[in-house]
Design an enzyme around this catalytic site. Structure first.
Site, short mmCIF file in Angstrom:
data_model
loop_
_atom_site.label_atom_id
_atom_site.label_comp_id
_atom_site.label_asym_id
_atom_site.label_seq_id
_atom_site.Cartn_x
_atom_site.Cartn_y
_atom_site.Cartn_z
N CYS A 78 0.86 -1.18 0.00
CA CYS A 78 0.00 0.00 0.00
C CYS A 78 0.89 1.23 0.00
CB CYS A 78 -0.93 0.00 1.21
SG CYS A 78 -1.84 1.53 1.43
N CYS A 124 -0.52 4.15 1.76
CA CYS A 124 -0.44 4.19 3.21
C CYS A 124 0.88 4.81 3.64
CB CYS A 124 -0.55 2.79 3.81
SG CYS A 124 -2.03 1.93 3.32
N CYS A 142 15.00 30.97 40.69
CA CYS A 142 15.36 32.07 39.80
C CYS A 142 15.34 31.55 38.37
CB CYS A 142 16.69 32.67 40.16
SG CYS A 142 18.00 31.46 40.32
N CYS A 159 18.42 30.11 36.91
CA CYS A 159 18.86 28.85 37.52
C CYS A 159 18.27 27.69 36.74
CB CYS A 159 18.38 28.77 38.96
SG CYS A 159 18.87 30.15 39.96
N ASP A 219 -13.81 21.62 8.52
CA ASP A 219 -14.39 20.45 7.91
C ASP A 219 -15.91 20.60 8.08
OD1 ASP A 219 -14.69 17.73 7.04
OD2 ASP A 219 -15.01 17.22 9.15
P1 ADP Z 1 -16.95 15.84 4.55
O1 ADP Z 1 -15.80 16.53 3.94
O2 ADP Z 1 -18.21 16.65 4.43
O3 ADP Z 1 -16.68 15.40 5.95
P2 ADP Z 1 -16.38 13.21 3.38
O4 ADP Z 1 -15.04 13.58 2.85
O5 ADP Z 1 -16.41 12.28 4.51
O6 ADP Z 1 -17.27 14.51 3.68
O7 ADP Z 1 -17.22 12.60 2.18
C1 ADP Z 1 -17.41 13.32 0.99
C2 ADP Z 1 -18.53 12.75 0.14
O8 ADP Z 1 -18.21 11.43 -0.25
C3 ADP Z 1 -19.84 12.66 0.85
O9 ADP Z 1 -20.58 13.85 0.73
C4 ADP Z 1 -20.52 11.51 0.11
O10 ADP Z 1 -21.09 11.98 -1.09
C5 ADP Z 1 -19.37 10.62 -0.26
N1 ADP Z 1 -19.19 9.51 0.69
C6 ADP Z 1 -18.12 9.30 1.50
N2 ADP Z 1 -18.28 8.17 2.20
C7 ADP Z 1 -19.50 7.68 1.88
C8 ADP Z 1 -20.25 6.52 2.29
N3 ADP Z 1 -19.80 5.66 3.19
N4 ADP Z 1 -21.45 6.34 1.73
C9 ADP Z 1 -21.92 7.21 0.84
N5 ADP Z 1 -21.27 8.30 0.42
C10 ADP Z 1 -20.07 8.53 0.92
MG MG Z 2 -15.62 14.52 7.70
#
Ligand code: ADP
Ligand code: MG
Length: 779
Positions: A19, A22, A89, A92, A473
């Protein structure tokens, strides 16, 4: 600036092997930490090479951050906090810090006068804790460490009260000497009074000064003692007495006031009772807190302070959680609610199953974290410490030159030059400057903690005071994150039930707030629960799973478009979007099944909080969301947020933060701390909400709001701005004091005793100014 370069073995989950993302994420997250200069990951050997600024970042913090991504960083250093007792102090503290740092095997040490906490990181293979403690004792201080102490406690210095008494006696003797002199008594008599006064006032200073001499670090105690001895040698006994009395009085007062600042946060813990009623073997016993085990049932009477962290198993009540979250509006608690030690129970009786031990409950963790945060040095502290490093030796050298060479170079009586030199010694510690920053920071961080705002160090406090852009967010931060499905629009001859059942099946495996809403709706409607397998989540986009043998995608417009499916621009969907609903699409790989509209509720006080942010000086507010532009705009408009950026994947949020912080802008990112970790790390200040409920959120951020309430944000910003102002005032004042004292001493306007008065007085003023930050202020 001290940087550390380290090769550290790491352990990561097996899926990291294939990954690359990751590993990138790990690199990005670590690189984004303030003070990190370079991160190189050698994936094949599982080694990370880090270089970072130790004043801004501790190894511990790096470890915590990596842990959030599932990566364990090898333990290389032991990390210990040692409470040093008897530090009186500011310079110190610096001397002892340097001495500890010089010990072989000590990787890092920091000792902040304002907290008296010595934090050391050392390699246990190379040095034992004992050796470090011995160094502390050699300097004449006592110590206390939390946790087991193998060493018998040092005999320790005389308690502060003894010092206070001696200072008082010294003052009386000084006064008596003065009266004797005024009444024309014999010189032997008043000289005896003065000398006795000097001895009483100076005995502690002389002792510590001598120890510092042995440690080859000349501290204020030594210099003051030397000045007094010099005055006695010049037969100026009253000056000697005045020097020692004023110094003793000044440092005792300083110690008292600083202690008050220091203890303000400890009082939180002391407010918790020491025992509780526990149900054991069918009976109710009163048990000392430290003997209560995890999983026991504790009874809490109405009006009582909650003694433990736990989950309510019986009863209902409202609880005031102000000591933890700073929010004084009571919260309803019923079966299943989490409850925190330190909060105050309302009218109902509760039975609570404990979830942590006493020394590890939320309150204890907060206090511990605040103490460590207060001990960390701020950026501006470096300036004063560097200044001190050059200033002190320069002034001492000047004193030696003037004392020894003055009469030959410039003529004039010998004793005048010696007096000048001694006065210079007295003012050679820029003590007011040294404490100008740390005391203010300790006060501000303590004040914040009491309001449920955890600021994780002076550097973060300063950064917060500098923020001009606040980025949020959306889901869970500005909105409650508790969505509800209100509309389902089926397409291509699917039924509403089919769409909901398929979506709910996929979402049953997801942890997204949207998933919750869809699953809840399906349960309410009682739709069938098909078989699910091969679930996969696409962060910021959606998820996929095989439902009854068919691949089903649930997610954003972007996800569906990536499948190659064109979305119809129907009015039904446009309608949903214009109301600020989040629209989730359901599709198989070839065709759209339907759209689901879910709506989130805004948090009640968000609008007000956003408005107040402007009044405390934030220039721009920005919303970053993974949701669509329409939804984003609708919500931003309701909240009064200046601009919004939509359809962002987690890595786009990170890029956006970088973009916003270009130039001289300082950006705070406010998020829920878990899925936004990279963006939080990349911002100048990462602020996590809801710390009380999720310890990981606290760990990920620079600042954590314990309550899941954005209303605390303007207060935090205002407080840190006040702190910056106070620090600036302190530093300028202290610099002016230094200039006046030195030039006054050279021109003989300042005598020995006025020199001490100026020295101690300026330090006390700086402390008093800083203590203003302990007071809450409404914004
Ligand atoms: P935010 O930035 O508002 O926290 P996210 O980044 O978590 O939102 O998700 C962005 C968009 O991706 C959501 O508005 C939705 O459309 C879609 N999405 C993410 N995860 C899911 C899920 N598990 N099921 C359905 N839609 C999802
Ligand atoms: Mg979020």
């Amino acid at each position: 600036m001290e940087t550390d370069k380290l090769d550290i073995p790491v352990i990561w989950p097996d899926y990291f092997e294939d990954c690359e993302q990751c590993i990138d994420r790990l690199r990005e997250t670590l690189t984004g930490m303030d003070g990190m200069h370079g991160v190189t990951i050698d994936a094949s050997h599982r080694i990370i090479e880090l270089s970072y600024d130790k004043d801004l970042l501790t190894f511990e913090e790096i470890k915590e951050r990596a842990r959030l991504l599932g990566v364990t960083v090898a333990e290389r250093f032991k990390h210990k906090s040692i409470q040093v007792i008897g530090l009186d102090c500011p310079d110190c503290a610096m001397k002892l810090e340097t001495a500890v740092k010089r010990l072989a095997g000590v990787a890092w040490a920091t000792l902040n006068y304002a907290t008296s906490v010595l934090i050391v990181e050392f390699e246990p293979q190379k040095i034992e804790l004992k050796a470090i403690l011995k160094r502390v004792r050699d300097f004449g201080y006592d110590y206390e460490i939390t946790g087991a102490v193998e060493e018998p406690r040092a005999k320790g210095r005389a308690p502060r009260s003894a010092r206070l008494v001696l200072t008082f006696i010294s003052g009386l003797l000084l006064g008596a000497g003065g009266i004797a002199w005024a009444l024309g008594a014999s010189p032997t008599l008043f000289s005896a009074f003065f000398i006795a006064s000097a001895v009483c006032g100076g005995i502690f200073a002389a002792r510590t000064g001598f120890l510092s001499l042995r440690g080859l670090a000349l501290d204020t105690n030594f210099l003051m003692t030397a000045a007094a001895i010099g005055a006695i040698a010049l037969r100026d006994y009253s000056e000697a007495a005045a020097v020692m009395f004023l110094f003793s009085l000044g440092s005792t007062l300083e110690a008292y006031t600083v202690d008050k600042t220091r203890k303000s946060i400890k009082s939180l813990i002391e407010a918790v009772p020491t025992s509780a009623s526990v149900r054991r073997n069918g009976r109710i016993e009163t048990v000392a807190l430290e003997d209560i085990e995890i999983g026991e049932i504790v009874l809490i009477k109405p009006g009582e302070k909650v003694p433990v962290d736990g989950t309510v198993v019986d009863g209902e009540s409202t609880v005031n959680e102000a000591p933890i979250t700073g929010e004084s509006a009571p919260r309803d608690k019923f079966k299943g609610s989490a409850i925190y030690a330190g909060s105050i129970n309302g009218r109902g009786a509760l039975e609570v199953r404990t979830t942590s031990t006493t020394d590890d409950n939320t309150l204890a963790r907060i206090v511990h974290m605040v103490e460590e945060a207060q001990a960390q040095k701020a950026l501006s502290q470096r300036f004063s410490e560097t200044f001190g490093r050059y200033y002190t030796p320069v002034v001492i050298a000047l004193a030696v030159i003037i004392g020894a060479g003055g009469p030959f170079l410039f003529g004039g009586p010998y004793h005048q030059w010696i007096e000048r030199a001694l006065t210079l010694l007295v003012v050679s510690c820029p003590c007011a400057l040294v404490i100008s920053t740390p005391v203010a920071i300790v006060a501000a961080i303590g004040n914040a903690a009491k309001s449920g705002i955890l600021i994780k160090g002076g550097a973060h406090l300063e950064a917060l005071g500098d923020v001009s852009i606040a980025a949020f967010d959306k889901t869970g931060t500005l909105t409650k994150g508790k969505l509800s499905v209100h509309d389902i629009v089926p397409f291509n001859s699917h039924s509403v039930e089919e769409v909901l059942a398929a979506a709910a099946a996929v979402e049953s495996r997801s942890e997204h707030p949207l998933a919750d809403a869809i699953v809840r709706k399906a349960t309410e409607e009682g739709v069938a629960e098909p078989h699910v397998s091969f679930f996969e989540a696409f962060p910021g986009k959606g998820a996929r799973a095989v439902v009854d043998g068919e691949a089903i995608y649930v997610g954003s417009r972007r996800l569906i478009e990536e499948l190659g499916i064109d979305l119809p621009g129907t009015t039904a969907i446009a309608e949903l979007l214009s109301h600020g609903s989040t629209v989730v699409y359901v599709a198989d790989p070839r065709s759209l099944w339907g759209a689901i509209g879910a709506i989130d509720t805004l948090k009640e006080n968000t609008v007000d909080a956003i408005r107040r942010l402007k009044t405390v000086g934030i220039r721009r507010t920005v919303m970053l969301t993974g949701d669509t532009a329409q939804t984003g705009r609708a919500i931003a408009k309701q909240l009064g947020i200046d601009e919004e950026h939509a359809e962002l994947l987690p890595e786009d949020k990170l890029a956006k933060i970088r973009e916003l912080s270009a130039g001289r802008n300082s950006v705070a990112m406010i998020g829920d701390g878990i899925n936004d970790a990279p963006a939080l790390a990349a911002a100048n200040v990462g602020i996590a909400m809801g710390g009380a409920g999720s310890p990981t959120a606290i760990e990920a951020a620079d600042v954590a709001l314990m309550a899941d309430d954005i209303a605390m944000l303007p207060y935090a910003v205002d407080l840190s701005r006040r702190a910056r102002r106070v620090i600036r005032q302190n530093v300028s004042f202290a610099l002016i004091a230094v200039i006046i004292l030195v030039s006054g001493a050279l021109l003989r306007y300042v005598t020995l005793s006025t020199g001490v008065l100026g020295h101690e007085g300026s330090a006390l003023l700086v402390i008093a100014n800083s203590m203003r930050l302990l007071k809450p202020r409404n914004v």
